[in-house]
Scaffold this motif. Structure first.
Motif, PDB file in Angstrom:
ATOM      1  N   PRO A 247      -4.364  15.427 -20.472  1.00 39.24           N
ATOM      2  CA  PRO A 247      -3.516  15.698 -20.039  1.00 39.24           C
ATOM      3  C   PRO A 247      -1.969  15.921 -21.313  1.00 39.24           C
ATOM      4  O   PRO A 247      -0.699  15.634 -21.025  1.00 39.24           O
ATOM      5  CB  PRO A 247      -3.040  14.868 -19.572  1.00 39.24           C
ATOM      6  N   TRP A 248      -2.107  16.935 -21.824  1.00 35.73           N
ATOM      7  CA  TRP A 248      -1.284  17.600 -22.554  1.00 35.73           C
ATOM      8  C   TRP A 248      -0.693  18.899 -22.259  1.00 35.73           C
ATOM      9  O   TRP A 248      -0.684  20.309 -22.616  1.00 35.73           O
ATOM     10  CB  TRP A 248      -1.382  18.168 -24.354  1.00 35.73           C
ATOM     11  N   TYR A 249      -0.168  19.125 -21.271  1.00 34.75           N
ATOM     12  CA  TYR A 249       0.501  19.790 -20.263  1.00 34.75           C
ATOM     13  C   TYR A 249       2.164  20.054 -19.938  1.00 34.75           C
ATOM     14  O   TYR A 249       2.376  18.213 -20.615  1.00 34.75           O
ATOM     15  CB  TYR A 249       0.206  19.920 -19.357  1.00 34.75           C
ATOM     16  N   GLY A 250       2.691  21.092 -20.141  1.00 35.82           N
ATOM     17  CA  GLY A 250       4.357  20.584 -19.755  1.00 35.82           C
ATOM     18  C   GLY A 250       5.157  19.273 -19.134  1.00 35.82           C
ATOM     19  O   GLY A 250       5.455  18.981 -18.662  1.00 35.82           O
ATOM     20  N   THR A 251       3.904  19.866 -17.893  1.00 35.95           N
ATOM     21  CA  THR A 251       3.811  18.182 -16.702  1.00 35.95           C
ATOM     22  C   THR A 251       4.011  17.322 -17.031  1.00 35.95           C
ATOM     23  O   THR A 251       4.712  16.222 -16.238  1.00 35.95           O
ATOM     24  CB  THR A 251       3.417  19.238 -14.674  1.00 35.95           C
ATOM     25  N   TYR A 252       3.060  17.417 -17.942  1.00 36.57           N
ATOM     26  CA  TYR A 252       3.225  15.904 -18.664  1.00 36.57           C
ATOM     27  C   TYR A 252       3.354  15.413 -19.984  1.00 36.57           C
ATOM     28  O   TYR A 252       3.887  14.425 -20.115  1.00 36.57           O
ATOM     29  CB  TYR A 252       1.615  15.116 -18.651  1.00 36.57           C
ATOM     30  N   GLY A 253       4.719  16.570 -20.102  1.00 34.49           N
ATOM     31  CA  GLY A 253       5.868  15.810 -21.022  1.00 34.49           C
ATOM     32  C   GLY A 253       5.221  16.953 -22.433  1.00 34.49           C
ATOM     33  O   GLY A 253       5.826  16.298 -23.934  1.00 34.49           O
ATOM     34  N   ASP A 254       4.460  17.654 -22.436  1.00 34.17           N
ATOM     35  CA  ASP A 254       4.208  17.998 -23.570  1.00 34.17           C
ATOM     36  C   ASP A 254       4.663  19.448 -23.764  1.00 34.17           C
ATOM     37  O   ASP A 254       4.640  20.102 -23.137  1.00 34.17           O
ATOM     38  CB  ASP A 254       2.944  17.860 -24.110  1.00 34.17           C
ATOM     39  N   THR A 255       5.570  19.240 -24.876  1.00 35.56           N
ATOM     40  CA  THR A 255       6.402  21.044 -25.179  1.00 35.56           C
ATOM     41  C   THR A 255       5.677  21.873 -26.661  1.00 35.56           C
ATOM     42  O   THR A 255       6.039  22.563 -26.663  1.00 35.56           O
ATOM     43  CB  THR A 255       7.952  20.369 -24.956  1.00 35.56           C
ATOM     44  N   ARG A 256       4.304  20.779 -26.604  1.00 30.15           N
ATOM     45  CA  ARG A 256       4.068  21.962 -28.037  1.00 30.15           C
ATOM     46  C   ARG A 256       2.764  23.239 -27.295  1.00 30.15           C
ATOM     47  O   ARG A 256       2.938  23.984 -28.321  1.00 30.15           O
ATOM     48  CB  ARG A 256       3.230  21.125 -28.896  1.00 30.15           C
ATOM     49  N   ILE A 257       2.833  22.693 -26.359  1.00 24.05           N
ATOM     50  CA  ILE A 257       2.589  24.534 -25.587  1.00 24.05           C
ATOM     51  C   ILE A 257       3.300  24.522 -24.862  1.00 24.05           C
ATOM     52  O   ILE A 257       3.534  23.737 -23.811  1.00 24.05           O
ATOM     53  CB  ILE A 257       1.120  24.631 -25.900  1.00 24.05           C
TER      54      ILE A 257
ATOM     55  N   ALA B 260       1.405  22.538 -10.832  1.00 25.49           N
ATOM     56  CA  ALA B 260       1.818  21.002 -10.198  1.00 25.49           C
ATOM     57  C   ALA B 260       3.176  20.471  -9.487  1.00 25.49           C
ATOM     58  O   ALA B 260       3.895  19.676  -9.180  1.00 25.49           O
ATOM     59  CB  ALA B 260       2.481  20.121 -11.708  1.00 25.49           C
ATOM     60  N   SER B 261       3.922  21.345 -10.064  1.00 24.85           N
ATOM     61  CA  SER B 261       5.087  21.366  -8.989  1.00 24.85           C
ATOM     62  C   SER B 261       5.297  21.846  -7.051  1.00 24.85           C
ATOM     63  O   SER B 261       5.865  21.833  -6.630  1.00 24.85           O
ATOM     64  CB  SER B 261       6.127  23.234  -9.352  1.00 24.85           C
ATOM     65  N   GLN B 262       3.790  22.331  -7.164  1.00 27.49           N
ATOM     66  CA  GLN B 262       3.951  22.302  -5.201  1.00 27.49           C
ATOM     67  C   GLN B 262       2.592  21.119  -4.756  1.00 27.49           C
ATOM     68  O   GLN B 262       2.252  21.378  -3.565  1.00 27.49           O
ATOM     69  CB  GLN B 262       2.899  23.322  -5.164  1.00 27.49           C
ATOM     70  N   GLY B 263       2.454  19.926  -5.407  1.00 31.79           N
ATOM     71  CA  GLY B 263       1.723  19.299  -5.402  1.00 31.79           C
ATOM     72  C   GLY B 263       2.995  17.474  -5.800  1.00 31.79           C
ATOM     73  O   GLY B 263       3.251  17.436  -6.191  1.00 31.79           O
ATOM     74  N   VAL B 264       1.900  16.830  -5.945  1.00 33.61           N
ATOM     75  CA  VAL B 264       1.878  15.614  -6.834  1.00 33.61           C
ATOM     76  C   VAL B 264       1.570  15.422  -8.146  1.00 33.61           C
ATOM     77  O   VAL B 264       0.310  15.451  -8.643  1.00 33.61           O
ATOM     78  CB  VAL B 264       1.411  14.432  -6.038  1.00 33.61           C
ATOM     79  N   VAL B 265       2.228  14.502  -9.117  1.00 36.99           N
ATOM     80  CA  VAL B 265       1.288  14.380 -10.350  1.00 36.99           C
ATOM     81  C   VAL B 265       1.378  13.011 -10.844  1.00 36.99           C
ATOM     82  O   VAL B 265       2.054  12.365 -10.664  1.00 36.99           O
ATOM     83  CB  VAL B 265       2.517  15.122 -11.882  1.00 36.99           C
TER      84      VAL B 265
ATOM     85  N   SER C  73       6.480  16.448  -6.471  1.00 43.29           N
ATOM     86  CA  SER C  73       6.670  14.723  -6.770  1.00 43.29           C
ATOM     87  C   SER C  73       5.972  14.251  -8.055  1.00 43.29           C
ATOM     88  O   SER C  73       4.776  14.879  -8.310  1.00 43.29           O
ATOM     89  CB  SER C  73       6.724  14.076  -5.584  1.00 43.29           C
ATOM     90  N   ARG C  74       6.228  12.358  -8.736  1.00 44.22           N
ATOM     91  CA  ARG C  74       5.616  12.645  -9.133  1.00 44.22           C
ATOM     92  C   ARG C  74       4.726  11.162  -9.365  1.00 44.22           C
ATOM     93  O   ARG C  74       6.043   9.934  -8.711  1.00 44.22           O
ATOM     94  CB  ARG C  74       6.234  12.443 -10.689  1.00 44.22           C
ATOM     95  N   ARG C  75       3.915  10.653  -9.705  1.00 37.85           N
ATOM     96  CA  ARG C  75       3.804   9.286  -9.567  1.00 37.85           C
ATOM     97  C   ARG C  75       3.819   8.291 -10.262  1.00 37.85           C
ATOM     98  O   ARG C  75       2.799   8.940 -11.259  1.00 37.85           O
ATOM     99  CB  ARG C  75       2.652   9.419  -8.715  1.00 37.85           C
ATOM    100  N   SER C  76       4.224   7.390 -11.026  1.00 40.60           N
ATOM    101  CA  SER C  76       3.928   6.455 -12.332  1.00 40.60           C
ATOM    102  C   SER C  76       3.272   5.521 -12.640  1.00 40.60           C
ATOM    103  O   SER C  76       2.820   4.745 -13.124  1.00 40.60           O
ATOM    104  CB  SER C  76       4.831   6.475 -12.964  1.00 40.60           C
ATOM    105  N   ASP C  77       2.689   5.327 -10.785  1.00 48.18           N
ATOM    106  CA  ASP C  77       1.817   4.651 -10.983  1.00 48.18           C
ATOM    107  C   ASP C  77       0.499   4.219 -11.430  1.00 48.18           C
ATOM    108  O   ASP C  77      -0.066   5.409 -11.231  1.00 48.18           O
ATOM    109  CB  ASP C  77       1.594   3.545  -9.201  1.00 48.18           C
ATOM    110  N   LEU C  78      -0.152   3.570 -11.438  1.00 46.05           N
ATOM    111  CA  LEU C  78      -1.957   2.783 -12.229  1.00 46.05           C
ATOM    112  C   LEU C  78      -2.865   3.588 -11.074  1.00 46.05           C
ATOM    113  O   LEU C  78      -2.499   3.570  -9.739  1.00 46.05           O
ATOM    114  CB  LEU C  78      -2.062   1.839 -12.223  1.00 46.05           C
ATOM    115  N   VAL C  79      -3.624   4.702 -11.209  1.00 48.95           N
ATOM    116  CA  VAL C  79      -4.219   5.779 -10.815  1.00 48.95           C
ATOM    117  C   VAL C  79      -5.538   5.205 -10.761  1.00 48.95           C
ATOM    118  O   VAL C  79      -5.835   5.367 -12.980  1.00 48.95           O
ATOM    119  CB  VAL C  79      -3.810   6.910 -10.373  1.00 48.95           C
ATOM    120  N   ASN C  80      -6.352   5.215 -10.663  1.00 48.66           N
ATOM    121  CA  ASN C  80      -8.129   5.423 -11.085  1.00 48.66           C
ATOM    122  C   ASN C  80      -8.278   6.846 -10.489  1.00 48.66           C
ATOM    123  O   ASN C  80      -8.569   7.173  -9.341  1.00 48.66           O
ATOM    124  CB  ASN C  80      -9.290   4.221 -10.611  1.00 48.66           C
TER     125      ASN C  80
END
Length: 533
Positions: free
Chosen positions: A46-56, A65-70, A342-349
């Motif tokens: 997940p090297w995406y902007g919405t995951y905090g990677d700003t290199r691209i 992502a802004s219309q759902g849950v990350v 919305s964003r979820r930081s809990d552990l997910v399988n």
């Protein structure tokens, strides 16, 4: 050991979800029937902007992502395609169903049957009146009749264009929103000389078919498709400007501590970043098609990758880089549950998309599933369990326990190195100077790597423990640190309970037919595990 699932008293809250907790969401949230669309990505971290990677820049993925849950901490049940796909399609751990060996059961004299009572997610949707299709590869490690799973088995496949380009059966220009159904014929199949290639299907599995445009008007569908991921990226950066993207240069990437800072690694990292740009473009195309076809508002979208990148210590290995995957869920008609932005930081399988899809469609979740409804009020995972067994030509057995802060890895076969001349290394022998795999191996033999970088090529340890908070690259093994003995014991106990609960099939000897499948698929020079010596 009797029974399909073993219940372990106090461990049940960790390992065995109940039918009540799974189905309660559907019972309390009646809604109009909605389409379910799984958009899978091969081999991508997940090297995406919405995951905090700003290199691209990933504008389309970020907009989705802004219309759902990350889900920020989603981990795959296996770091390679087919065991993960086998787990997702059944909602059940591959070590429970015996589908844990990568690309296994693909020949007529060795067929893996799902345990009695276990069925697939598409079949559950079909029984509920849904039209089902999978326009991408199946890649399941069990015997099945494709027409049982999918009501559409022939037809247009939007994403199959990436395969057709390689086969030369269609023009190179992208199939987007035109009516090319008639132009897409059955996927050509290469016929090889081995018994495996001569079988009823390719060892890679059945080719997909179907698209939401094949679905009868007024019907609801459960659909599976793919967008291009981390595969087939070599020399692709030259095409990105025409799509509106600026390729990243090798000089601009960060080299993680587990890798040496050499040109081949930098190029490999840049290639993966550029694969993300291609993915972003195709995600934009897919969303545009959905909206143009009037399906956006009544479709639940799951965007995910089957495992992490194809970097040397990522794909096929149970480090965080091989297990951490993107997972974004969007449901425009269910914004009260799948809350936009919305964003979820809990552990997910990652496997939890199976139960979640059924629950959001108001369907019951079978009790045999290990998958859990992500949006159930009582959803919680203290740990995410993952497994890695035979990886193509390499025999191994590794188990992983991912916790909130710590990551535990158990290596059961310490008589061989981690990097044991897997298929990616063997293929790289054709052009070794450009291969990150082979140059790193060379540096390891020359003693020019750090201890952590050289570890995969040397003597193996039975246990690994990493502090993800202070060591996200997983280069400092704390398993022998007395200060972490309590943490090690806790995660070791959790793993042992999981192995018993699932009756982990990886602990048992392979059948003669299973061994024959391996030896007939790969040249003898590729089989370097001790079992073949």
């Amino acid at each position: 050991m009797s029974g399909f699932k073993v219940v372990l008293g106090l461990c049940i809250f960790v390992l065995a979800p109940t039918l009540f907790s799974q189905s309660s969401f559907a019972e309390k949230n009646p809604a109009a029937r909605t389409n379910i669309l799984w958009i899978s990505i091969d081999d991508q971290s997940p090297w995406y902007g919405t995951y905090g990677d700003t290199r691209i820049q990933t504008p389309n993925i970020d907009a989705l992502a802004s219309q759902g849950v990350v889900f920020e901490r989603a981990y795959a049940p296996s770091p390679v395609c087919s065991p993960t796909r086998s787990a997702i399609i059944t909602g059940t751990y591959s070590i429970r169903t015996g589908t844990h060996d990568h690309r296994s059961g693909r020949v007529s004299n060795y067929q893996i049957r799902l345990p009695e009572g276990v069925t697939t997610v598409p079949e559950l949707f079909r029984k509920a009146g849904y039209t089902t299709y999978n326009g991408s590869k199946d890649d399941f490690n069990f015997a099945y009749d494709r027409s049982d799973l999918y009501s559409i088995v022939e037809g247009f496949s939007f994403e199959r264009n990436q395969y057709n380009r390689a086969l030369g059966s269609l023009p190179a220009e992208s199939i987007t929103n035109d009516n090319d159904k008639a132009a897409v014929t059955k996927r050509q199949r290469a016929k090889g000389t081995t018994a495996l290639e001569r079988g009823d299907q390719s060892w890679k599995g059945s080719a997909g078919a179907g698209d939401w445009r094949d679905v009868t008007s007024g019907s609801v569908f459960f659909g599976q498709m793919s967008v291009a991921g981390g595969k087939g990226i070599k020399n692709f950066e030259s095409q990105l400007p025409s799509l509106g993207y600026t390729p990243i240069k090798p000089a601009d990437v960060r080299v993680p501590d587990q890798y040496p800072d050499i040109p081949q690694v930098r190029q490999h990292l840049a290639d993966h970043y550029n694969s993300v740009l291609r993915t972003d473009y195709q995600v934009g195309q897919t969303v545009s098609r959905l909206k143009a076809d009037g399906l956006w508002k009544n479709t639940v979208i799951f965007l995910y990758s089957d495992h992490g990148s194809d970097l040397p210590r990522s794909k096929e290995f149970t480090y965080a880089e091989g297990l951490h995957v993107p997972l974004i869920v969007v449901a425009p008609s269910m914004s009260d549950v799948v809350k936009p932005g919305s964003r979820r930081s809990d552990l997910v399988n990652l496997m939890d998309i199976s139960a979640t899809s059924l629950a959001l469609a108001n369907l019951d979740v079978p009790n045999y599933m290990d998958s859990r409804n992500l949006f159930a009020k009582d959803y919680s995972r203290d740990y995410v369990f993952s497994s890695a067994d035979r990886m193509s030509n390499v025999i191994d057995r590794v188990r992983s326990v991912m916790g909130e802060r710590y990551h535990y890895i158990r290596n059961f076969m310490i008589d061989r190195p981690l990097m044991n001349w897997g298929h990616r290394e063997m293929i790289s022998l054709a052009d070794p100077e450009k291969s990150s795999f082979l140059i790193i191996r060379r540096l390891a033999t020359q003693g020019k790597l750090t201890y952590a970088q050289a570890a995969p090529y040397g003597p193996r340890v039975p246990e690994e423990l990493y502090d993800l908070q202070n060591d996200p690259d997983e280069v400092v093994n704390l398993a022998n640190d007395p200060a972490h003995a309590g943490q090690l014991d806790e995660m070791r106990s959790q793993l042992e309970a999981w192995i018993v609960d699932t009756d982990d099939k990886g602990q048992y000897p392979r059948s003669e037919a299973a061994w024959t499948e391996i030896t007939e698929r790969f040249p003898a020079s590729w089989l370097r595990s001790p079992e073949f010596q």
